[in-house]
Design a protein around this motif. Structure first.
Motif, PDB file in Angstrom:
ATOM      1  N   THR A  71       0.848  -1.188   0.000  1.00  0.00           N
ATOM      2  CA  THR A  71       0.000   0.000   0.000  1.00  0.00           C
ATOM      3  C   THR A  71       0.888   1.243   0.000  1.00  0.00           C
ATOM      4  OG1 THR A  71      -0.099   0.134   2.404  1.00  0.00           O
ATOM      5  CG2 THR A  71      -1.759  -1.250   1.301  1.00  0.00           C
ATOM      6  N   LEU A  72       0.297   2.393  -0.298  1.00  0.00           N
ATOM      7  CA  LEU A  72       1.071   3.637  -0.261  1.00  0.00           C
ATOM      8  C   LEU A  72       1.599   3.920   1.142  1.00  0.00           C
ATOM      9  CD1 LEU A  72      -0.988   6.021  -2.577  1.00  0.00           C
ATOM     10  CD2 LEU A  72       1.273   5.058  -3.008  1.00  0.00           C
ATOM     11  N   GLU A  73       0.825   3.547   2.140  1.00  0.00           N
ATOM     12  CA  GLU A  73       1.272   3.747   3.516  1.00  0.00           C
ATOM     13  C   GLU A  73       2.501   2.890   3.812  1.00  0.00           C
ATOM     14  OE1 GLU A  73       1.254   5.538   7.192  1.00  0.00           O
ATOM     15  OE2 GLU A  73       0.003   5.993   5.447  1.00  0.00           O
ATOM     16  N   GLN A  74       2.504   1.652   3.308  1.00  0.00           N
ATOM     17  CA  GLN A  74       3.668   0.783   3.497  1.00  0.00           C
ATOM     18  C   GLN A  74       4.885   1.332   2.759  1.00  0.00           C
ATOM     19  OE1 GLN A  74       1.778  -2.818   2.091  1.00  0.00           O
ATOM     20  NE2 GLN A  74       1.589  -3.629   4.169  1.00  0.00           N
ATOM     21  N   ILE A  75       4.655   1.872   1.555  1.00  0.00           N
ATOM     22  CA  ILE A  75       5.754   2.468   0.795  1.00  0.00           C
ATOM     23  C   ILE A  75       6.323   3.663   1.560  1.00  0.00           C
ATOM     24  CG2 ILE A  75       6.346   3.701  -1.323  1.00  0.00           C
ATOM     25  CD1 ILE A  75       4.260   1.993  -2.763  1.00  0.00           C
ATOM     26  N   LYS A  76       5.433   4.491   2.096  1.00  0.00           N
ATOM     27  CA  LYS A  76       5.850   5.669   2.852  1.00  0.00           C
ATOM     28  C   LYS A  76       6.700   5.279   4.053  1.00  0.00           C
ATOM     29  CE  LYS A  76       3.923   9.660   5.295  1.00  0.00           C
ATOM     30  NZ  LYS A  76       2.662  10.355   5.700  1.00  0.00           N
ATOM     31  N   ASN A  77       6.369   4.151   4.680  1.00  0.00           N
ATOM     32  CA  ASN A  77       7.100   3.683   5.862  1.00  0.00           C
ATOM     33  C   ASN A  77       8.286   2.807   5.518  1.00  0.00           C
ATOM     34  OD1 ASN A  77       5.285   5.013   7.559  1.00  0.00           O
ATOM     35  ND2 ASN A  77       3.889   3.250   7.620  1.00  0.00           N
TER      36      ASN A  77
END
Length: 437
Positions: free
Chosen positions: A191-197
Motif C-alpha cells: 500500500t502507499l502507507e507501506q511504501i511511505k514507511n
C-alpha cells in the motif's frame, strides 16, 4: 394511501406479496420471492418463455434462478411491476447484481437506468467514491466494456490515488488466476502507507504473470499511469511484467518531455488541473466551460484556481482576458486570511497585476508595465518557487521580476479579480519567444 389514485403505488403493493402471487421465485442460495405469472410474462419475454412454454403444462408454482441474487431480483421485480426504480433502491451493495439481472431478463431500459445511476453517483458524490468496491464486482461479472469507462471517468477526480486503483485492480486480476498468484501480488504490491514507511517489498517471482496480465488488460487502459510516481513505476510496477511495456514507456516519455521543458529539470504541474475552484469563489462570479472560464456579476470579487503552487518548481500559466472590464487583476494568493468577496490588492495575502499596469499587495502599489485594456489580451504568470520570484508577460512581452515582492509564502494559488462584464479564461502556459522590455 387510498387505493385507486396511483397505478404505480397500487402495483407496488403487489411486489413480493404471497397473497397476490401465483409463483415462487427461487434466487441464489434458494432465497425466495413471490410473483404474478401474468405480470412477469407481460413485462419480460424471458419470463414469458419460461412460464408459458407450449411444450409443457403450465402448472409450475416455482421457478429457479440459481445465478441471480436476491438483491438483483428485487430490483427486477420493482421495475417489472411499476416501470420505475426508487432512487434509494439502488446502492453499492446491489447495483452490479441488479445490472446482471436486468441483462438476464432483457430489460434494456433498466440497464440504461442503472448505468446512469452509477455515473451520477460518481459525478455527484465522489468524496465517498466507492469505485474500488464496484470494480471488484465488475471483474466477477465481466461487464468491462459497459462499466469500466463509467467507473474510471475523470470528470471528477478520484479520492483514491491512482496507484491504489492499479493495486486493487491487479490483485483482483491475480485472484481470478490462482490463490498463489493472489498471495504473491499481495506481497509484491504494498500500500502507499507501506511504501511511505519504507517497508521491504517482496521479490518473490510470479509464475502466472502472463495470465494476470491478460485478466488485467481490460482495466489497464482506464488507469492513468502518468499519475503514479516514477519511482513506484520503476521499482514496483514495471518488474511485475503485468502491464504492457508500451504503456510504461509512454509514461517515461511523458516524464522526459516535462523535464526538458525547463533548463533546471524541474517538473511543472500537469495542464489538466488548470481550472477554477467553485468552492473558493466570490458569490457574484460564475464558473463555466468545464471550470476554465470565470464570468463576473456586478460585484468585484475573486476566484482561486484548484492548482496548488508549493515546494520547489517553476509554475507558469496564462490568463486570457476574453472580455475586459473596468477592473481586471491577475496574480496569486495564499489561503491565510484571504477574503474572496473583497478586492485582492488590499489584502496582505494577495499579489496581483491590474490592466492599468500597476501591481498591488496589501494596499502597496508599484508601476510595472503599460496598460492593457483590450479584449483577448494574454497575461502569463511566471512563478519560480525555488527562488520565490514572480513576474508577468503581457501578449508575449516579458517584464522583470518584481523584486519588491520578497515576502511570498511557501504555498500559493493562481487568482483573478474582476468586475462585470469581465470574462477570464485560465489555460496552460504556451511557450513563446518573448521580447525583452
Amino acid at each position: 394511501m387510498t387505493r385507486g389514485y396511483s397505478l404505480e403505488q397500487d402495483l407496488r403493493l403487489l411486489i413480493n406479496h404471497p397473497r397476490y402471487s401465483d409463483i415462487e421465485i427461487l434466487c441464489e442460495d434458494d432465497k425466495k420471492l413471490y410473483g404474478s405469472k401474468a405480470i412477469l410474462a407481460a413485462r419480460s419475454e424471458v419470463f414469458d418463455r419460461l412460464l408459458y412454454n407450449e411444450m409443457k403444462e403450465n402448472l409450475e408454482i416455482q421457478i429457479s434462478f440459481p445465478k441471480i441474487s436476491l438483491f438483483g431480483m428485487e430490483i427486477v421485480l420493482e421495475y417489472i411491476y411499476t416501470g420505475s426504480i426508487k432512487k434509494e433502491s439502488l446502492n453499492k451493495n446491489n447495483i452490479i447484481e441488479a445490472f446482471y439481472a436486468a441483462e438476464y431478463f432483457q430489460l434494456s431500459n433498466l440497464q440504461d437506468f442503472i448505468i446512469k445511476t452509477v455515473k451520477n453517483n460518481l459525478e455527484n458524490n465522489y468524496v465517498n467514491n466507492y469505485s474500488p468496491e464496484l470494480l471488484s464486482k465488475v471483474m466477477d461479472i465481466m461487464h468491462f466494456n459497459i462499466f469500466c469507462p463509467v467507473l474510471m471517468e475523470k470528470k471528477n477526480p478520484f479520492i483514491t490515488p491512482e496507484y491504489e486503483v492499479f493495486r486493487y485492480s491487479a490483485i483482483l486480476a491475480a485472484n481470478k488466476v490462482s490463490n498463489d498468484a493472489y498471495e504473491t501480488l499481495m506481497e509484491r504490491l504494498p500500500t502507499l502507507e507501506q511504501i511511505k514507511n519504507s517497508i521491504q517489498v517482496s521479490n518473490k517471482s510470479i509464475t502466472d504473470y502472463q495470465k494476470i496480465a491478460k485478466e488485467l488488460e481490460p482495466l489497464t487502459k482506464f488507469i492513468d499511469f502518468g499519475q503514479i510516481k516514477g519511482q513506484i513505476l520503476t521499482d514496483i510496477i514495471e518488474p511485475l511484467e503485468i502491464v504492457p511495456s508500451r504503456t510504461i514507456m509512454n509514461v517515461y516519455r511523458q516524464i522526459v518531455r516535462l523535464n526538458n521543458l525547463n533548463s533546471n529539470e524541474i517538473r511543472g504541474i500537469p495542464p489538466t488541473i488548470y481550472i477554477w475552484d467553485k468552492s473558493t469563489c466570490g458569490s457574484g462570479l460564475i464558473i463555466e466551460d468545464n471550470e476554465k472560464v470565470v464570468r463576473a456579476g456586478n460585484a468585484h470579487q475573486n476566484v482561486r484556481a484548484k492548482m496548488i503552487l508549493d515546494n520547489k518548481g517553476i509554475f507558469e500559466w496564462n490568463i486570457i482576458i476574453e472580455k475586459v472590464c473596468k477592473d481586471v487583476w491577475v496574480g496569486v494568493c495564499a489561503t491565510e486570511n484571504f477574503n474572496y468577496m473583497a478586492w485582492a490588492g488590499n489584502q496582505s495575502t494577495g499579489w496581483i497585476l491590474g490592466i492599468n499596469g500597476k501591481c498591488w499587495n496589501n494596499s502597496n502599489v508599484l508601476d510595472y508595465c503599460s496598460q492593457f485594456r483590450n479584449d483577448n489580451v494574454k497575461v502569463t504568470v511566471h512563478l519560480n518557487m525555488n527562488e520565490r520570484t514572480y513576474a508577468f508577460s503581457v501578449d508575449g512581452t516579458k517584464y522583470p521580476v518584481i523584486s519588491e515582492w520578497n515576502n511570498l509564502p511557501s504555498k500559493l494559488y493562481p487568482i483573478v479579480s474582476l468586475h462585470s462584464p469581465g470574462l477570464l479564461r485560465i489555460q496552460p502556459y504556451q511557450f513563446l519567444k518573448f521580447s525583452k522590455n
